[in-house]
Design an enzyme around this catalytic site. Structure first.
Site, PDB file in Angstrom:
ATOM      1  N   SER A  12       0.745  -1.215  -0.129  1.00 48.52           N
ATOM      2  CA  SER A  12      -0.061   0.012   0.112  1.00 48.52           C
ATOM      3  C   SER A  12       0.726   1.262  -0.077  1.00 48.52           C
ATOM      4  O   SER A  12       0.449   2.508   0.075  1.00 48.52           O
ATOM      5  CB  SER A  12      -0.823   0.007   1.175  1.00 48.52           C
ATOM      6  OG  SER A  12      -0.272  -0.008   2.381  1.00 48.52           O
ATOM      7  N   ARG A  13       2.248   1.051  -0.118  1.00 51.62           N
ATOM      8  CA  ARG A  13       2.979   2.183   0.117  1.00 51.62           C
ATOM      9  C   ARG A  13       4.577   1.850  -0.355  1.00 51.62           C
ATOM     10  O   ARG A  13       4.717   0.983  -0.294  1.00 51.62           O
ATOM     11  CB  ARG A  13       2.933   3.166   1.308  1.00 51.62           C
ATOM     12  CG  ARG A  13       3.598   2.275   2.510  1.00 51.62           C
ATOM     13  CD  ARG A  13       3.220   2.774   3.739  1.00 51.62           C
ATOM     14  NE  ARG A  13       3.924   1.886   5.058  1.00 51.62           N
ATOM     15  CZ  ARG A  13       4.864   2.204   5.280  1.00 51.62           C
ATOM     16  NH1 ARG A  13       5.929   2.754   4.862  1.00 51.62           N
ATOM     17  NH2 ARG A  13       5.287   1.202   6.445  1.00 51.62           N
ATOM     18  N   THR A  35      -4.330  -0.352   5.759  1.00 49.31           N
ATOM     19  CA  THR A  35      -4.979   0.723   5.800  1.00 49.31           C
ATOM     20  C   THR A  35      -5.790   0.888   4.522  1.00 49.31           C
ATOM     21  O   THR A  35      -5.225   0.574   3.375  1.00 49.31           O
ATOM     22  CB  THR A  35      -4.392   2.267   5.839  1.00 49.31           C
ATOM     23  OG1 THR A  35      -3.716   2.510   4.718  1.00 49.31           O
ATOM     24  CG2 THR A  35      -3.574   2.246   7.191  1.00 49.31           C
ATOM     25  N   ASP A  61      -3.328  -7.543   8.620  1.00 49.45           N
ATOM     26  CA  ASP A  61      -2.203  -7.375   9.111  1.00 49.45           C
ATOM     27  C   ASP A  61      -1.231  -8.668   9.320  1.00 49.45           C
ATOM     28  O   ASP A  61      -2.015  -9.388   9.953  1.00 49.45           O
ATOM     29  CB  ASP A  61      -2.695  -6.846  10.187  1.00 49.45           C
ATOM     30  CG  ASP A  61      -1.184  -6.420  11.457  1.00 49.45           C
ATOM     31  OD1 ASP A  61      -0.199  -6.889  10.964  1.00 49.45           O
ATOM     32  OD2 ASP A  61      -1.471  -5.865  12.307  1.00 49.45           O
ATOM     33  N   TYR A 153      14.797  -3.636  14.047  1.00 53.75           N
ATOM     34  CA  TYR A 153      15.104  -3.681  12.653  1.00 53.75           C
ATOM     35  C   TYR A 153      15.886  -4.547  12.281  1.00 53.75           C
ATOM     36  O   TYR A 153      15.748  -5.132  11.330  1.00 53.75           O
ATOM     37  CB  TYR A 153      14.781  -2.259  11.868  1.00 53.75           C
ATOM     38  CG  TYR A 153      14.622  -2.137  10.668  1.00 53.75           C
ATOM     39  CD1 TYR A 153      13.422  -2.498  10.007  1.00 53.75           C
ATOM     40  CD2 TYR A 153      15.926  -1.777   9.810  1.00 53.75           C
ATOM     41  CE1 TYR A 153      13.173  -2.280   8.701  1.00 53.75           C
ATOM     42  CE2 TYR A 153      15.897  -1.772   8.360  1.00 53.75           C
ATOM     43  CZ  TYR A 153      14.428  -2.149   7.752  1.00 53.75           C
ATOM     44  OH  TYR A 153      14.099  -1.959   6.356  1.00 53.75           O
ATOM     45  N   ILE A 186      16.564   4.079  -0.165  1.00 56.68           N
ATOM     46  CA  ILE A 186      15.619   4.195  -1.341  1.00 56.68           C
ATOM     47  C   ILE A 186      14.784   5.471  -1.251  1.00 56.68           C
ATOM     48  O   ILE A 186      14.545   5.665  -0.348  1.00 56.68           O
ATOM     49  CB  ILE A 186      14.928   2.806  -1.505  1.00 56.68           C
ATOM     50  CG1 ILE A 186      15.457   1.273  -1.471  1.00 56.68           C
ATOM     51  CG2 ILE A 186      13.893   2.797  -2.718  1.00 56.68           C
ATOM     52  CD1 ILE A 186      16.499   1.502  -2.679  1.00 56.68           C
TER      53      ILE A 186
END
Length: 245
Positions: A12-13, A35, A61, A153, A186
């Site tokens: 979605s992004r 979302t 999710d 992360y 990026i």
């Protein structure tokens, strides 16, 4: 209508949206996002692509086992097993290590890593029966070289290298290939928010002196799930303009 399809999580992004729009030229694409706005924006971009294939977006999710199971079973019933799974969904939750806690780590690990098994345990068995397919894990050079504020992360992204290598051994005899992509810096909404001077300094540490483009990441993924990479599995392709050279 062809039912051959690929799954892109976190479509979605950012890189995920580029994956959807780039790969739509060759495959039917099903993508997920958390979302409805993000899903709608990606579908709007996909609608601009002149392609004989289709794109569909679903709110899901990946760390929620129930949601993943329900959507997976529904997709399998309607379309059969996917040709490829691209595990792209992820979060960072950046903070200095001493300012993090177990809840932060669990959120990152569950979103970036546990979601992989949530999807795979439903979608991979039917792929094994088909005897063909590709799995791509979207890692990061942070998993290779580290970064301040990204211990959680980095832990999740480093783990993907081991997952890809081990899973490649498990499923290779069934014709399934498993690889990682490790992008560097990026172009994204996050990089646009970086002050100009700081971004300029960051580019100086990249031999090619520029940021990567989302579509460049998508092209590498396209290669890994396509016909020209049939003897590549258990590998990590680094896409960072030379930052880790």
């Amino acid at each position: 209508m062809s039912k051959k399809w690929i799954l892109i999580t976190g479509g979605s992004r950012g890189i995920g949206r580029s994956l959807v729009t780039e790969l739509l030229s060759s495959w039917n694409v099903i993508f997920t996002g958390r979302t409805e706005t993000g899903l709608s924006d990606t579908l709007a971009e996909a609608a601009k692509i002149d392609s004989p294939f289709w794109a569909r977006g679903y709110a899901c999710d990946g760390k929620n086992e129930v949601q993943v199971e329900e959507l997976s079973l529904s997709l399998l019933e309607e379309f059969g097993p996917p040709t490829a799974i691209i595990h792209n969904a992820g979060i960072a939750r950046d903070a200095l290590h001493i300012h993090q806690n177990a809840d932060v780590w669990l959120d990152v690990i569950n979103t970036n890593l546990v979601a992989i098994i949530n999807w795979n345990r439903h979608l991979v068995p039917p792929m094994l029966l088909e005897g063909y397919g590709s799995i791509v894990l979207m890692s990061s050079i942070t998993g290779l070289k580290g970064n301040i504020g990204q211990t959680a992360y980095a832990a999740s992204k480093s783990a993907m290298f081991g997952v890809a290598r081990s899973l490649a051994h498990e499923v290779g005899r069934f014709g399934i290939r498993v690889n990682c992509v490790a992008p560097g810096l990026i172009e994204s909404d996050m990089t646009e928010a970086i002050p100009v001077e700081k971004l300029k300094a960051m580019k100086k540490n990249i031999p090619l002196r520029r940021l990567g483009r989302p579509e460049e990441v998508a092209k590498v993924v396209e290669f890994l799930i396509g016909e020209n990479s049939q003897y590549i599995t258990g590998q990590t392709i680094i896409l960072d303009g030379g930052a880790t050279a």
